[in-house]
Design a protein around this motif. Structure first.
Motif, PDB file in Angstrom:
ATOM      1  N   LYS A  87     -93.716  15.350 -22.342  1.00  0.00           N
ATOM      2  CA  LYS A  87     -92.334  15.246 -21.930  1.00  0.00           C
ATOM      3  C   LYS A  87     -91.926  16.627 -22.106  1.00  0.00           C
ATOM      4  O   LYS A  87     -90.337  16.156 -21.211  1.00  0.00           O
ATOM      5  N   ALA A  88     -91.965  17.224 -23.280  1.00  0.00           N
ATOM      6  CA  ALA A  88     -91.050  18.757 -23.106  1.00  0.00           C
ATOM      7  C   ALA A  88     -91.018  19.589 -21.966  1.00  0.00           C
ATOM      8  O   ALA A  88     -90.602  19.792 -20.894  1.00  0.00           O
ATOM      9  N   ALA A  89     -92.333  19.314 -21.231  1.00  0.00           N
ATOM     10  CA  ALA A  89     -92.742  20.140 -19.603  1.00  0.00           C
ATOM     11  C   ALA A  89     -92.152  19.226 -18.214  1.00  0.00           C
ATOM     12  O   ALA A  89     -91.486  19.592 -17.391  1.00  0.00           O
ATOM     13  N   GLN A  90     -92.154  17.699 -18.609  1.00  0.00           N
ATOM     14  CA  GLN A  90     -90.758  16.704 -17.961  1.00  0.00           C
ATOM     15  C   GLN A  90     -89.690  17.279 -17.883  1.00  0.00           C
ATOM     16  O   GLN A  90     -88.526  17.495 -17.106  1.00  0.00           O
ATOM     17  N   VAL A 148     -73.775  19.674 -20.962  1.00  0.00           N
ATOM     18  CA  VAL A 148     -74.286  18.136 -20.371  1.00  0.00           C
ATOM     19  C   VAL A 148     -75.189  17.755 -19.161  1.00  0.00           C
ATOM     20  O   VAL A 148     -75.440  16.701 -19.364  1.00  0.00           O
ATOM     21  N   ARG A 149     -75.515  18.780 -19.046  1.00  0.00           N
ATOM     22  CA  ARG A 149     -76.610  18.398 -17.571  1.00  0.00           C
ATOM     23  C   ARG A 149     -78.178  18.646 -19.293  1.00  0.00           C
ATOM     24  O   ARG A 149     -78.684  17.799 -18.348  1.00  0.00           O
ATOM     25  N   VAL A 150     -78.301  19.790 -19.916  1.00  0.00           N
ATOM     26  CA  VAL A 150     -78.752  18.622 -20.244  1.00  0.00           C
ATOM     27  C   VAL A 150     -79.228  17.890 -21.149  1.00  0.00           C
ATOM     28  O   VAL A 150     -80.369  17.052 -20.955  1.00  0.00           O
ATOM     29  N   GLU A 151     -78.368  17.476 -21.648  1.00  0.00           N
ATOM     30  CA  GLU A 151     -78.197  15.519 -22.416  1.00  0.00           C
ATOM     31  C   GLU A 151     -78.571  14.834 -21.442  1.00  0.00           C
ATOM     32  O   GLU A 151     -79.384  13.868 -21.925  1.00  0.00           O
ATOM     33  N   ARG A 152     -78.740  14.866 -19.972  1.00  0.00           N
ATOM     34  CA  ARG A 152     -78.674  13.901 -18.924  1.00  0.00           C
ATOM     35  C   ARG A 152     -79.720  13.674 -19.190  1.00  0.00           C
ATOM     36  O   ARG A 152     -80.504  12.640 -18.863  1.00  0.00           O
ATOM     37  N   ALA A 153     -80.312  14.708 -18.749  1.00  0.00           N
ATOM     38  CA  ALA A 153     -81.906  14.522 -18.660  1.00  0.00           C
ATOM     39  C   ALA A 153     -82.703  14.867 -19.488  1.00  0.00           C
ATOM     40  O   ALA A 153     -83.677  13.671 -19.699  1.00  0.00           O
ATOM     41  N   VAL A 154     -82.241  14.792 -21.217  1.00  0.00           N
ATOM     42  CA  VAL A 154     -82.831  14.269 -22.308  1.00  0.00           C
ATOM     43  C   VAL A 154     -82.548  12.712 -22.007  1.00  0.00           C
ATOM     44  O   VAL A 154     -83.426  11.773 -22.412  1.00  0.00           O
ATOM     45  N   ALA A 155     -81.783  11.841 -21.888  1.00  0.00           N
ATOM     46  CA  ALA A 155     -81.415  10.562 -21.804  1.00  0.00           C
ATOM     47  C   ALA A 155     -82.469  10.362 -20.998  1.00  0.00           C
ATOM     48  O   ALA A 155     -82.922   9.266 -21.512  1.00  0.00           O
ATOM     49  N   GLU A 156     -82.999  11.187 -20.073  1.00  0.00           N
ATOM     50  CA  GLU A 156     -83.934  10.367 -18.793  1.00  0.00           C
ATOM     51  C   GLU A 156     -84.836  10.058 -18.850  1.00  0.00           C
ATOM     52  O   GLU A 156     -85.860   9.499 -18.930  1.00  0.00           O
ATOM     53  N   CYS A 157     -85.804  11.739 -19.865  1.00  0.00           N
ATOM     54  CA  CYS A 157     -87.202  11.374 -19.976  1.00  0.00           C
ATOM     55  C   CYS A 157     -86.666  11.366 -21.087  1.00  0.00           C
ATOM     56  O   CYS A 157     -88.167  11.120 -21.415  1.00  0.00           O
ATOM     57  N   LEU A 158     -86.113  11.130 -22.174  1.00  0.00           N
ATOM     58  CA  LEU A 158     -86.594  10.985 -23.621  1.00  0.00           C
ATOM     59  C   LEU A 158     -85.642   9.554 -24.241  1.00  0.00           C
ATOM     60  O   LEU A 158     -84.895   9.948 -24.658  1.00  0.00           O
ATOM     61  N   PRO A 159     -85.807   8.618 -23.564  1.00  0.00           N
ATOM     62  CA  PRO A 159     -84.683   7.589 -23.647  1.00  0.00           C
ATOM     63  C   PRO A 159     -85.487   7.354 -25.164  1.00  0.00           C
ATOM     64  O   PRO A 159     -85.701   7.302 -26.032  1.00  0.00           O
ATOM     65  N   ALA A 160     -83.826   6.759 -26.149  1.00  0.00           N
ATOM     66  CA  ALA A 160     -84.066   6.787 -27.599  1.00  0.00           C
ATOM     67  C   ALA A 160     -84.958   5.621 -27.576  1.00  0.00           C
ATOM     68  O   ALA A 160     -84.439   4.655 -26.904  1.00  0.00           O
TER      69      ALA A 160
END
Lengths: 340, 581
Positions: A264-267, A328-340
């Protein structure tokens, strides 16, 4: 030394406090960079951290406060001495200020002027990097520091060793230093090449909501009116944080990272297009430190989510002119890759 | 005018408050030219302080060695061991540091003052010294700036009080009503006054609605209110003290006016988004009172300044630059050692000095012992000829001056493309750490939108905000670009001008229209630029390449590039190639 504002009494600034705690738990994360507004408590937090850190064992009389239990990182003198003969004592973890205007000779160490003049002898006088070994080196206004000094510091921090070749001296000594830099971006930026050499990067904003602002001013005012009383009031909280750091250090080795989390980190890094592998590494290390701080046995998504912005926001290959914060970009990517 | 009369009495009150709690308040920034009023104010302050208080002047070009302290070479060599010279910041401990021409303080000096104010001690790591020296002092920053020139915002943030004496005349000057004994008594009481619970909220919310972001401001306001209470021999901080604090501390820092152009507190209150007045009505009253006091003291030109842009921000980066160019003797990469004088901050290379002195020692010692006796002869005799100083090479910084045609003629059609091209070039400059400046011309005049800076965020912001339309005052643009380039060069940087225009000048330098006249003026200006031998690039932004722009380029001896359609990257490559050549 003047009284220091207690770490626990700092209102808000959770990301910055977490980043500093992570650096205290695992120095390998690679330093913290805090950029933000004037008067938002950047320096206060770093100085408070110094008071919070647990003490460490060091060889008596060693200029580099070597760790007697770790033979791999001893300095030349300590190594020459048989291990049984090394005496040790408890010392405070050094948090050394690198003042602006410090000259290169004081940073890396140089010829001992007194002995050179009085006796004509050539001997090495250790500099700030020696004093900061196994501790923190704090650079306020890192963006105003001369470029060649920043280069030098980052190089030393990355290699853990200070190599001095100057004034006819040739010395190398351990310098495992965690760099903490703060600055105000309005006064100039840091070279992009240097940005990603810092492990974590936090944006510090002045709190905007009124109750928080009032609380900040109230505590600061109370501190200034009675520094000692205020310190005593928060001593218990600070002690708790110190114990948390100590416990987390013990646990750090046992925290496991599953292949799934690694993937997931890599993704996450791939989707953000970060350069190199440093992003993944830092992300992993920081997440592990957070897990250790939380008392968890393995790294899960929640830890990754918490550290992703700090570990990645300064590594994006961004258009340097893009105002929309990379956070902001990181947060967006986090929301995509690691959905809560 | 009523405002000016209160201005002077506020200035006197500020002096009294500063004398009561110099370290707590950090100091005062006085904006005024040199003159009797300012001198009188300083004398007043002097009279209110205890007699032994040290008062030191700090010139804007002070060297780091003098400011922080360092090694005293003459003494060091004569006694044969390092002798430390105390710096200004150590000498001023417990007193007042008067920063003359504060708007011209070098960035490094400002940084040292800031760290001393923050830490209340100075940390010296230089010339083989490592020391911490307590340094408690207040700064009196004499800001003599005109127009947009201001003392560095980072230091103004760390000192509580600000007073503007610019518009005062001698008639406003009245004697101070405070006497030294009164102040001395108040000094003992400071910090003892009780702070009412709602005071914090009132000051914080006022700061918030005035757009004061830094949290140091409300803190300073509290200290000022406390000092004011001590001055009145009051055991609690009253509303009047809070009002005074808002006037002296918060109002001069305002970056926003709650209700545009209205100085009334009532509508202002409604706009406070964070205000929790609804459920605490009695606090709201005090909030309004404090806010009203602050609003009344807001400088009248604030709105104008806000419209022009955030001048504080503009200022900060240019300060950094002045500092950069001044100290080239001490920084950069060492490139060797030569014989030299120890003047003006050259850095002594001790080893080489000793090495050059070594062969002569026995000879010199013999001469010395004959002169002063064998027992009193120094162990080491070093002459001026032995001094070796390290030479440094500082990479000469490049400043690229973008001159953008924002007129209506034709550039308007392609202004977006031009902006795109400039952005690409800016990104390039960012990587090389070059400085950029931006001049735009439209309507009747050319305007310096962005003075040379390294902050690319700002460059981009000002570029995005660039409006288009109006005539083409090309000659004015070339003239102002030339003068900026010359100024840049005089600081030791290498300027390059990038002029983006269609070349169709139609406005003269005096502002009236006329194509023929304007074009000949533009050609004259271009010839001037050629004489100054500043490298330039002309980018033709017209829909089809025109004679005019090419003609201007030829007069300037500049490289002529045609802006390719919708290909900002190509243009950026062309200019980069030119700059590398």
């Amino acid at each position: 030394m003047p009284a220091v504002f207690p770490f626990s009494a700092i209102v808000g600034q959770d990301e910055m406090k977490l980043a500093l705690m992570i650096a205290a738990v695992d120095p390998k994360v690679g330093g913290v960079l805090a950029f933000g507004d004037r008067g938002s408590g950047k320096s206060t937090a770093v100085r408070a951290l110094a008071a919070l850190l647990p003490s460490m064992r060091a060889v008596v009389g060693c200029k580099y406060q070597c760790d007697p239990d770790d033979s791999a990182t001893l300095c030349g003198e300590c190594r020459a001495c048989p291990a049984a003969k090394l005496k040790s004592h408890q010392v405070a973890v050094p948090v050394i200020d690198l003042p602006l205007g410090a000259t290169e000779d004081r940073v890396v160490g140089a010829l001992d002027l007194e002995r050179a003049l009085a006796r004509g002898e050539k001997s090495f006088e250790p500099g700030l990097l020696a004093r900061a070994n196994r501790g923190f080196l704090y650079i306020d206004e890192v963006n105003l520091l001369e470029d060649h000094l920043v280069d030098l510091l980052l190089d030393v921090a990355a290699s853990g060793e200070n190599v001095v070749e100057r004034d006819g001296l040739s010395v190398r000594h351990p310098a495992r230093v965690v760099l903490v830099g703060t600055g105000n971006p309005e006064e100039g930026e840091l070279r992009p090449q240097l940005l990603d050499r810092f492990g974590l990067s936090v944006d510090v904003r002045t709190p905007a909501d009124l109750p928080t602002r009032i609380e900040v001013v109230k505590r600061r005012d109370a501190f200034e009116t009675d520094p000692i009383g205020f310190g005593a009031q928060w001593a218990k909280q600070d002690l708790k944080s110190r114990k948390r750091i100590l416990a987390a250090r013990d646990r750090l080795g046992q925290v496991t990272v599953s292949d799934k989390s690694l993937a997931k980190a890599a993704q996450l890094c791939v989707s953000l297009g970060t350069d190199g592998l440093r992003g993944e590494l830092t992300l992993m290390r920081a997440a592990r430190a957070v897990a250790a701080l939380e008392g968890d046995k393995s790294v899960d998504d929640s830890h990754l989510r918490r550290v992703a912005p700090a570990a990645l926001r300064h590594r994006l290959r961004r258009n340097p002119l893009d105002d929309s914060g990379s956070g902001v970009r990181v947060e967006r990517a986090v929301a995509e890759c690691l959905p809560a | 005018m009523r405002a000016t009369a209160t201005g002077w009495s506020d200035a006197l009150t500020a002096a009294a408050l500063l004398a009561i709690d110099p370290v707590g308040l950090g100091g005062i920034c006085i904006r005024s030219g040199a003159g009797p009023l300012r001198d009188h104010w300083l004398e007043t302050l002097r009279g209110l302080l205890p007699e032994q208080t040290p008062l030191r002047k700090c010139p804007p070009a002070i060297s780091d060695g003098r400011l922080l302290g360092g090694i005293d070479l003459a003494a060091t060599l004569s006694v044969g061991r390092p002798v430390i010279e105390r710096g200004l910041l150590a000498e001023v401990n417990g007193g007042i540091l008067v920063a003359v021409m504060a708007e011209r303080l070098a960035a490094s000096t400002v940084a040292h003052l800031n760290s001393a104010l923050d830490m209340r001690e100075i940390v010296i790591e230089r010339d083989g010294l490592s020391q911490r020296i307590p340094s408690l002092f207040a700064v009196v920053a004499l800001d003599e700036g005109i127009g947009d020139e201001r003392a560095a915002p980072s230091i103004c943030d760390r000192i509580a009080l600000r007073v503007d004496l610019t518009d005062l005349s001698r008639q406003d000057m009245i004697g101070s009503t405070f006497c030294a004994d009164q102040i001395a008594a108040a000094r003992g009481r400071v910090g003892k006054a009780k702070l009412p619970a709602h005071a914090l909220k009132a000051l914080c919310s006022t700061a918030a609605s005035l757009g004061v972001a830094s949290l140091r401001a409300p803190l300073f306001a509290i200290r000022v209110a406390r000092a004011a209470a001590a001055l009145d021999d009051d055991d609690r901080v009253r509303d009047a003290h809070l009002e005074l604090a808002a006037r002296l501390v918060l109002a001069p820092r305002a970056t926003a006016i709650p209700e545009a152009s209205s100085a009334e507190a009532e509508p202002a209150k409604n706009r406070e988004p964070e205000g929790a007045e609804q459920h605490v009505p009695e606090d709201a009253q005090l909030d309004d009172l404090v806010l009203a006091a602050a609003l009344a003291a807001i400088p009248p030109d604030l709105l104008k300044r806000l419209r022009v842009g955030d001048q504080d921000k503009l200022r900060s980066a240019s300060v950094g630059k002045q500092g950069m160019s001044r100290v080239s003797k001490q920084r950069g990469r060492p490139i060797g050692v030569r014989r030299g004088e120890l003047r003006s901050g050259a850095r002594l290379n001790v080893l080489e000095t000793l090495r050059s002195a070594a062969p002569w020692q026995s000879l010199r010692r013999r001469t010395q012992s004959q002169l002063v006796g064998a027992d009193r002869a120094p162990r080491l005799v070093i002459h001026r000829d032995d001094f070796r100083v390290t030479r440094f090479r500082e990479r000469s910084a490049t400043s690229t001056i973008f001159v953008v045609d924002a007129s209506g003629s034709s550039a308007l059609r392609r202004l977006a493309e031009v902006k795109g091209a400039v952005e690409l070039l800016l990104a390039d400059c960012y990587v090389r750490r070059d400085e950029v400046a931006l001049i735009a011309f439209r309507g009747k005049a050319a305007e310096l939108i962005l003075p040379p800076t390294r902050s690319l965020t700002r460059a981009k912001r000002s570029l995005a905000a660039l409006p288009g339309g109006g005539g083409t005052p090309l000659s004015a643009a070339i003239v102002s670009a030339t003068s900026l380039a010359l100024a840049v060069r005089s600081k030791g940087h290498c300027p390059t001008i990038v002029l983006m225009t269609d070349g169709r000048a139609n406005v003269c330098r005096d502002g009236h229209s006329g194509r023929t006249e304007a074009e000949s003026e533009a050609r004259d200006a271009a010839r001037q630029l050629r004489v100054s031998t500043i490298p330039a690039v002309v980018v033709d932004t017209s829909p089809r390449p025109q004679q005019q722009a090419a003609g201007i380029a030829a007069e300037m001896n500049a490289r002529y590039v045609v802006l390719p359609y919708a290909d900002a990257a190509k243009l950026s490559r062309a200019i980069r190639a030119h700059m590398q050549a």
